[in-house]
Each structure stands twice: as structure tokens, then as C-alpha cells.
Design an enzyme around this catalytic site. Sequence first.
Site, PDB file in Angstrom:
ATOM      1  N   LYS A 178      40.590  45.998  28.791  1.00  0.00           N
ATOM      2  CA  LYS A 178      39.906  44.703  28.896  1.00  0.00           C
ATOM      3  C   LYS A 178      38.429  45.027  29.131  1.00  0.00           C
ATOM      4  O   LYS A 178      38.016  45.280  30.263  1.00  0.00           O
ATOM      5  CB  LYS A 178      40.482  43.901  30.070  1.00  0.00           C
ATOM      6  N   ALA A 180      34.242  44.522  29.327  1.00  0.00           N
ATOM      7  CA  ALA A 180      33.385  43.477  29.888  1.00  0.00           C
ATOM      8  C   ALA A 180      33.041  42.475  28.796  1.00  0.00           C
ATOM      9  O   ALA A 180      32.803  42.838  27.636  1.00  0.00           O
ATOM     10  CB  ALA A 180      32.117  44.084  30.465  1.00  0.00           C
ATOM     11  N   GLU A 254      36.707  52.694  40.471  1.00  0.00           N
ATOM     12  CA  GLU A 254      35.337  53.243  40.480  1.00  0.00           C
ATOM     13  C   GLU A 254      34.420  52.071  40.773  1.00  0.00           C
ATOM     14  O   GLU A 254      34.166  51.250  39.893  1.00  0.00           O
ATOM     15  CB  GLU A 254      35.021  53.870  39.126  1.00  0.00           C
ATOM     16  N   LEU A 255      33.949  51.962  42.003  1.00  0.00           N
ATOM     17  CA  LEU A 255      33.301  50.728  42.430  1.00  0.00           C
ATOM     18  C   LEU A 255      31.810  50.934  42.683  1.00  0.00           C
ATOM     19  O   LEU A 255      31.196  51.842  42.159  1.00  0.00           O
ATOM     20  CB  LEU A 255      34.023  50.202  43.679  1.00  0.00           C
TER      21      LEU A 255
END
Length: 482
Positions: A178, A180, A254-255
Site C-alpha cells: 500500500k 503513499a 520504521e518510524l
Amino acid sequence: MSLALPDLLIPKAYIGGQWHDAERRFAVTNPATGQTLAEIPDLNADDARAAVASAEAAWPAWRKRPAKERAALLRRWYELIVAHGDELARLMTLEQGKPLAESKGEVGYGASFVEYYAEEAKRVAGETLPSHGADKRILVFREPIGVVAAITPWNFPLAMITRKCAPALAAGCPVVIKPAEATPLTALALAKLAEDAGLPAGVLNVVTASQPAEIGEVLTTDPRVRKVSFTGSTPVGKKLLAQCAGTVKKASMELGGNAPFIVFDDADLDAAVEGAIASKFRNSGQTCVCTNRLLVQAGIYDAFLEKLAKRVRELKVGNGLEDGVVQGPLINPAAVAKVQAHIGDALGNGARLVCGGEPHALGGTFFQPTVLADVTDAMQVAREETFGPLAPVFRFESDEQAIAMANATEFGLAAYFYASDYRRIWHVMEGLEYGMVAVNEGILSTELAPFGGIKESGLGREGSRHGLDEFTELKYVCVGGL
Ligand SMILES: NC(=O)C1=CN([C@@H]2O[C@H](COP(=O)(O)OP(=O)(O)OC[C@H]3O[C@@H](n4cnc5c(N)ncnc54)[C@H](O)[C@@H]3O)[C@@H](O)[C@H]2O)C=CC1
Ligand SMILES: O=C(O)[C@H](O)CS(=O)(=O)O
């Protein structure tokens, strides 16, 4: 708008090996000009479930496929990505805005994960262990985890997809991507090249949607999905992680980051300035590992600030397709507003404007590369990730103070520091609470190393052999009665 890459721009989603259209569509626009690049399918929860079903149907054959065959298919995908590098780079600059040179760099960086995991696919090994009885044997199998959902951000439209999909496919897992909503075209171009490489139907799927929450709800709660790999903001990561709990899905996150860039008084100042420019202004400051705070030792503060400001003033802002441009537009007006809010708050609390500070004369979402001095921990920019071309420069006295300032955040992704004395380097390297630390270097990302953060910067690693382990499960087999 005519694009010089019609064969790679496919305005359709890709599910079960079919190019999928829909009545409802959404526009993808060029952040540099506001022009519509394409209208693509705006899919819904049913479409997401169809993609999951396609992936699940493809999994048995894909996992049984000999590793050498999976490796060969990944290698072919890599070769096609490289062969179409210029087209992919142009598409990325059009839909994300980054300068063409950076887009070309991202193609190489993203392709390197496919190349690396094409090799690693042949090395997914189990083990036999000394048993607990003469009549027993211990076998450990490393098996593919199953259907993987990859939810990716707009700032690296190609590399964040290959960094997740290449190891997943190498491990024997099918993937539902999915991308962006701001940058789906590159993802669809990658799917086209995967199809051309011969990846079987259903092994790689791309679900495009303008409303990610509806798709995310399916991908995080459908029991057929065994793993969610997300790259994006910490707030969204927390939401997705909570949604995964219901089916106890394995998750890689992964923020966000809040990277400190520490310059000690024994640093090579010219090298530190170049490292700061690379780390702070890459992708106009829109990367999770961008420097967010510059911490400079008091004795060299003015000298470093002068050199840094000189280089920042030289940064050319403009449309990423233009020669010499090194700073493209920000992704959207909200990103500009966040940069302005951080600047306003800092100036309102005593910071000093050294250069930039305003939206660029080009208008739109272009912003002047900005340096602020005399920044303190009382300011928002000390605690929040700016994700834009703002370099706030803090002052410190002692090594201990620098380490404490650097660690005073809930984030722990990347940290940078410049110094010469080897004792200081060991002391600081061990004191920093981050998943990744760069010493006398401004760019640390490579497919060869484990990329990822601690604390609220995420879970898991991407790249290196560790990145493949994220997509496997261990099965312990005890053989008795021997
Ligand atoms: N650690 C890392 O490698 C990276 C971290 N980031 C962080 O992400 C932020 C900026 O990137 P954005 O793309 O704006 O982050 P974002 O978190 O808003 O979006 C990332 C992706 O998540 C999707 N998404 C958003 N809400 C969702 C939901 N409820 N359910 C399912 N999917 C959803 C978006 O459509 C996009 O595909 C920054 O905080 C940055 O630090 C961004 C890139 C890399
Ligand atoms: O999305 C990001 O910010 C990337 O993870 C940074 S990097 O890996 O391209 O350096």
C-alpha cells in the site's frame, strides 16, 4: 501532461497479476508545479481483501519454488530496475519532488536491496542442534512467514518498497503493497518491472488508495496477513501496531526520528559542515534519518555556524528536474506549515535567524533552507521532528552534556557526531541511545547494514541479513524414538 515514460506509467492498481481499474480515482500531482500527473484507482477494503486473497493463493507455489529460482527472478527484477533507472528517477522527481540526482541515487539505493536479497535468497538456512537425548534429534527450519503487507511513505517512493519487498520475496513470502497516496506511480512502475521480470501472479500486489485507513484496517486485521512492515510516522505506526494486536501479527516499524548531529571541538569543521549539509538537507530534510538538531560545542560554535550558513546559502532551490537544483519542494502545504511553526516557535523563544526562514519566492511548497542559532531545549524543534529544511543549532559545553542532550528524546533512530580523539569517539558512540550512529559521516544508509531504530523510532531492522529474518519464522522439530 505528457510524460517521457508512457510505458512505465500505468495508471492502474496491480492485483493478482492483473492491472486493475476502478470507477473511483484520485489524482497524483507534481508538488513542484501542482500539475496532475495521472488519475489512478481509489481502491477500497474489498479490493484490499482481494489483494490479500491473491497473495495467499500465490503463496504455496512461491514458497515451494526453489530458492535459486526465486533468486533468479529477483535478479532479473534488479536488472530491469537498473535498465529503467532514468525513467524511474524522472517519475520519482515528478511525483515526489526530489532533485533528479537524488532520485537517481534512490534508484541505485533501492535496486541494491533487490540485488542483495537476490543473493541472500539462496542462504536462508536452518540448523541442527546438539540434542537432549541419544534417541532424539533437534532440527530448526527457517520458513517464510506468509502474506506480507507493506505500507510505505512518500519520501522514498522506490527504496522503501524494495527494502521491504526484496527480502520478503527472497524469503518466499508474497506481498501486498500500500504505497503513499502522494507517490503511487513509482510503486506501480516497480510492479510493471516485476511482472516483466516474470514474478508469478499474486506474488506482488499494489493497492492504491487516497484513504489509507480503510486499506490499513484490512491489512492489519485480516488473519491471512502474517506480517506488517510499515515505514512512516510514529503516530501512524502506533495505530497500526495496535490494529495488528488482534491477530498477533509480526510487525516491523520504521518510524520517526529526532536525529542529533554533534560537533565536538576536535572535529574537522569543514568535514562536519559537509556532513551536516548531506544529513540535514537530503530530500529537503524529508527523511527519517535527517539531522533534526545540531549540537555544537561552545568553543567552535561561531566558527561552525559561519561555515554552515555559507554553505546553506549556496543551496539552489527549484524544480527537481532543473540542472543544479539541490532542494526541491516539500511534499505538501502541511509540511510547509510544520516548518514555519517550528521556526516561529524558536524565534519566539529567543532563537536567532541566521539565514532563510521564509517560504521561497518560487511559491507553492518551496521553502528557503534555514539556519537558526541559539536554539534551546525549550523550543518545539528540540522535541519534534521537523521533516523539512530547517537546521536548528544548539550549544553545549561538555561531552556528558552533549550525550544527555542527544538522548533527551523518545526517538532513537539515527545519530551523528564529528570528533577526532579516539577515546571521545568510543565514549560517545557507546553513550548514544540510537539504533544507528554515524561517526564523521553524514549519510549512513546502505543495504549492507541493519537500518532501524529503538524506543519510539520503531521495531525491527531492514537491510543486511537481519532484514531477511524479519520475514521468516523458526520451526523447531524434535525427532525422537531413534
Ligand atoms: N523510519 C523511517 O524509515 C521513516 C519514517 N518516516 C516518518 O514518517 C513521517 C512522514 O512520512 P509520512 O508518509 O507522512 O508518514 P505517514 O505515517 O503519514 O504515512 C506513511 C504511510 O502510511 C500510510 N498511512 C497513514 N495513515 C494510515 C492508516 N491509518 N492506516 C494505514 N496506512 C496509513 C500513508 O498512506 C503512507 O503510505 C515522518 O514522521 C517521518 O519521520 C518516513 C519515512 C521513513
Ligand atoms: O524513509 C527514510 O527516511 C529512509 O529510511 C531514509 S534512508 O534509508 O533512505 O536513508
